[in-house]
Scaffold this motif. Sequence first.
Motif, mmCIF file in Angstrom:
data_model
loop_
_atom_site.group_PDB
_atom_site.id
_atom_site.type_symbol
_atom_site.label_atom_id
_atom_site.label_comp_id
_atom_site.label_asym_id
_atom_site.label_seq_id
_atom_site.Cartn_x
_atom_site.Cartn_y
_atom_site.Cartn_z
ATOM 1 N N LEU A 147 0.750 -1.499 0.073
ATOM 2 C CA LEU A 147 -0.413 0.101 -0.251
ATOM 3 C C LEU A 147 1.022 1.204 -0.078
ATOM 4 O O LEU A 147 1.954 1.702 1.396
ATOM 5 C CB LEU A 147 -0.992 -0.628 0.990
ATOM 6 C CG LEU A 147 -2.037 -1.266 1.139
ATOM 7 C CD1 LEU A 147 -2.864 -0.676 2.526
ATOM 8 C CD2 LEU A 147 -2.485 -1.109 -0.001
ATOM 9 N N ASP A 148 1.111 1.986 -1.012
ATOM 10 C CA ASP A 148 1.755 3.145 -1.447
ATOM 11 C C ASP A 148 0.923 4.498 -1.606
ATOM 12 O O ASP A 148 0.078 4.577 -2.704
ATOM 13 C CB ASP A 148 2.456 2.990 -3.048
ATOM 14 C CG ASP A 148 3.456 3.673 -3.555
ATOM 15 O OD1 ASP A 148 3.409 4.890 -2.460
ATOM 16 O OD2 ASP A 148 4.092 3.177 -4.133
ATOM 17 N N GLU A 149 1.452 5.132 -0.417
ATOM 18 C CA GLU A 149 0.231 6.633 -0.271
ATOM 19 C C GLU A 149 1.445 6.990 -1.207
ATOM 20 O O GLU A 149 0.789 8.754 -0.984
ATOM 21 C CB GLU A 149 0.396 6.836 1.055
ATOM 22 C CG GLU A 149 2.332 7.205 1.841
ATOM 23 C CD GLU A 149 3.176 6.337 2.001
ATOM 24 O OE1 GLU A 149 3.202 4.935 1.965
ATOM 25 O OE2 GLU A 149 3.409 6.305 3.520
ATOM 26 N N GLY B 140 2.285 0.271 5.641
ATOM 27 C CA GLY B 140 3.200 1.324 6.348
ATOM 28 C C GLY B 140 2.770 1.855 7.795
ATOM 29 O O GLY B 140 1.356 1.947 8.200
ATOM 30 N N PRO B 141 3.453 2.685 8.675
ATOM 31 C CA PRO B 141 3.041 2.545 9.648
ATOM 32 C C PRO B 141 2.562 4.858 9.221
ATOM 33 O O PRO B 141 2.886 4.996 8.616
ATOM 34 C CB PRO B 141 4.579 3.298 10.371
ATOM 35 C CG PRO B 141 6.063 3.291 9.647
ATOM 36 C CD PRO B 141 5.302 2.556 8.906
ATOM 37 N N GLU B 142 2.058 4.975 10.584
ATOM 38 C CA GLU B 142 1.409 6.303 10.471
ATOM 39 C C GLU B 142 2.652 7.429 10.139
ATOM 40 O O GLU B 142 2.078 7.830 9.414
ATOM 41 C CB GLU B 142 0.978 7.106 11.999
ATOM 42 C CG GLU B 142 -0.087 5.784 12.974
ATOM 43 C CD GLU B 142 -1.721 6.194 11.678
ATOM 44 O OE1 GLU B 142 -0.955 6.910 10.676
ATOM 45 O OE2 GLU B 142 -2.319 5.394 12.028
ATOM 46 N N GLY B 143 3.823 6.930 10.477
ATOM 47 C CA GLY B 143 5.099 7.906 9.589
ATOM 48 C C GLY B 143 5.170 7.832 7.782
ATOM 49 O O GLY B 143 5.577 8.327 7.078
ATOM 50 N N GLY B 144 4.721 6.477 7.654
ATOM 51 C CA GLY B 144 4.446 6.639 5.789
ATOM 52 C C GLY B 144 5.846 5.443 6.699
ATOM 53 O O GLY B 144 7.008 4.936 7.029
ATOM 54 N N LEU C 9 -4.699 3.726 -3.122
ATOM 55 C CA LEU C 9 -5.962 3.685 -2.562
ATOM 56 C C LEU C 9 -6.381 4.753 -2.477
ATOM 57 O O LEU C 9 -7.484 5.605 -1.921
ATOM 58 C CB LEU C 9 -5.881 3.557 -0.782
ATOM 59 C CG LEU C 9 -5.806 1.913 -0.864
ATOM 60 C CD1 LEU C 9 -5.629 1.938 1.317
ATOM 61 C CD2 LEU C 9 -6.271 1.273 -2.090
ATOM 62 N N GLY C 10 -6.772 5.888 -3.970
ATOM 63 C CA GLY C 10 -6.864 7.009 -3.764
ATOM 64 C C GLY C 10 -6.478 8.487 -3.762
ATOM 65 O O GLY C 10 -4.860 7.601 -2.876
ATOM 66 N N ARG D 51 -6.549 9.874 -1.570
ATOM 67 C CA ARG D 51 -6.482 10.685 -0.300
ATOM 68 C C ARG D 51 -5.211 10.148 0.873
ATOM 69 O O ARG D 51 -5.030 8.523 0.685
ATOM 70 C CB ARG D 51 -8.090 11.280 0.834
ATOM 71 C CG ARG D 51 -8.415 12.230 -0.647
ATOM 72 C CD ARG D 51 -9.885 12.007 0.797
ATOM 73 N NE ARG D 51 -10.595 10.939 0.058
ATOM 74 C CZ ARG D 51 -10.795 11.307 -1.127
ATOM 75 N NH1 ARG D 51 -11.146 11.140 -2.208
ATOM 76 N NH2 ARG D 51 -11.378 9.478 -1.469
ATOM 77 N N ILE D 52 -5.007 10.849 1.989
ATOM 78 C CA ILE D 52 -3.596 9.711 3.051
ATOM 79 C C ILE D 52 -4.219 9.222 4.029
ATOM 80 O O ILE D 52 -5.550 10.031 4.338
ATOM 81 C CB ILE D 52 -2.600 10.891 2.982
ATOM 82 C CG1 ILE D 52 -1.931 11.497 2.998
ATOM 83 C CG2 ILE D 52 -1.354 9.935 5.072
ATOM 84 C CD1 ILE D 52 -0.223 10.242 1.608
ATOM 85 N N LEU D 53 -4.765 8.314 4.093
ATOM 86 C CA LEU D 53 -5.452 7.164 5.114
ATOM 87 C C LEU D 53 -4.443 6.740 5.888
ATOM 88 O O LEU D 53 -3.011 7.081 5.162
ATOM 89 C CB LEU D 53 -6.105 6.019 4.661
ATOM 90 C CG LEU D 53 -7.057 5.908 2.895
ATOM 91 C CD1 LEU D 53 -7.494 5.002 2.571
ATOM 92 C CD2 LEU D 53 -8.042 6.940 2.944
ATOM 93 N N ALA E 24 -6.980 2.572 5.878
ATOM 94 C CA ALA E 24 -6.138 1.629 4.734
ATOM 95 C C ALA E 24 -5.890 0.382 4.689
ATOM 96 O O ALA E 24 -6.594 -0.227 3.307
ATOM 97 C CB ALA E 24 -4.486 2.082 4.683
#
Length: 255
Positions: free
Chosen positions: A171-173, A197-201, A221-222, A224-226, A231
């Motif tokens: 899952l790539d933000e 990934g973690p909250e820090g990405g 996943l679109g 917006r940052i989830l 996510a």
Amino acid sequence: METTDPIPRFRLFVEVPLNQGAEVVLSNGQAHYLLNVMRAKVGSFVSLFNGLDGEWTARVRDVAKKSAVLSVDRQARPQITEPDLWLLFAPVKRARIDLIAEKATELGVSILVPVHTRFTMATRVNTERLTAIAIEAAEQCGRLSAPEVRPATDLAAALGAWPAGRRLIVLDESGEGLPVEQALRTFPPGPAAILVGPEGGFDKSELDALRMLSFSTAVGLGPRILRADTAVVAALACFQAIRGDWRTSETKDPS
Ligand code: SAH
């Protein structure tokens, strides 16, 4: 005399073989839950499953202060093959990690693997608590298995020991991943894993390395940052709808 059993109101995961006439002695925790929280009595019907033998109807036969013995009556559902879907997740704070364990179980994950990444903040992972949450979610949602919660490991170690043939959905933000629907439609059949990934990405170098793996696909996943827990739920729902066991009303592994 009743001719048909009522649908049991209680459902428990047990780690013993289930067959007609078997006796199941509940652990203290389960006996407490059944007798004191759910107020079951001698004669109450209980559904049991163990991940191997399907679902069985049992009856409470004996109760004592801290224990209960059930006698297993008949099989209500045969065992089915459930999805072979792993979730690798960077540990996050307590309330959110608990949500991840619960929601991943409801959404059909078979193995939960906490993985430490560069920006992971939460350090200690309470595997026992996560296992208890996963079991409770499995009991509530009607699964015939409870997911296994693996001990926490480093991302590098998890990737180093990667099993042949299992695809990894990262899952790539960053916005550079393939849109999830497109990725999953063309996804090869077979066992899969999702990595969040973690909250820090993810660190940029981590993401670059993940994208290079022969078994990985970076997915977006679109726009917006989830949050990590969002996510997880979003990705698992997409997976089950497009590739997994939401595609058929039968609860068989369709891949
Ligand atoms: N702090 C990071 C966000 C991390 S979100 C930032 O601001 O960029 C936590 C994790 O959720 C991410 O590492 C990623 O795995 C997943 N995630 C969040 N939003 C996503 C999205 N739009 N697409 C794919 N993955 C996402």
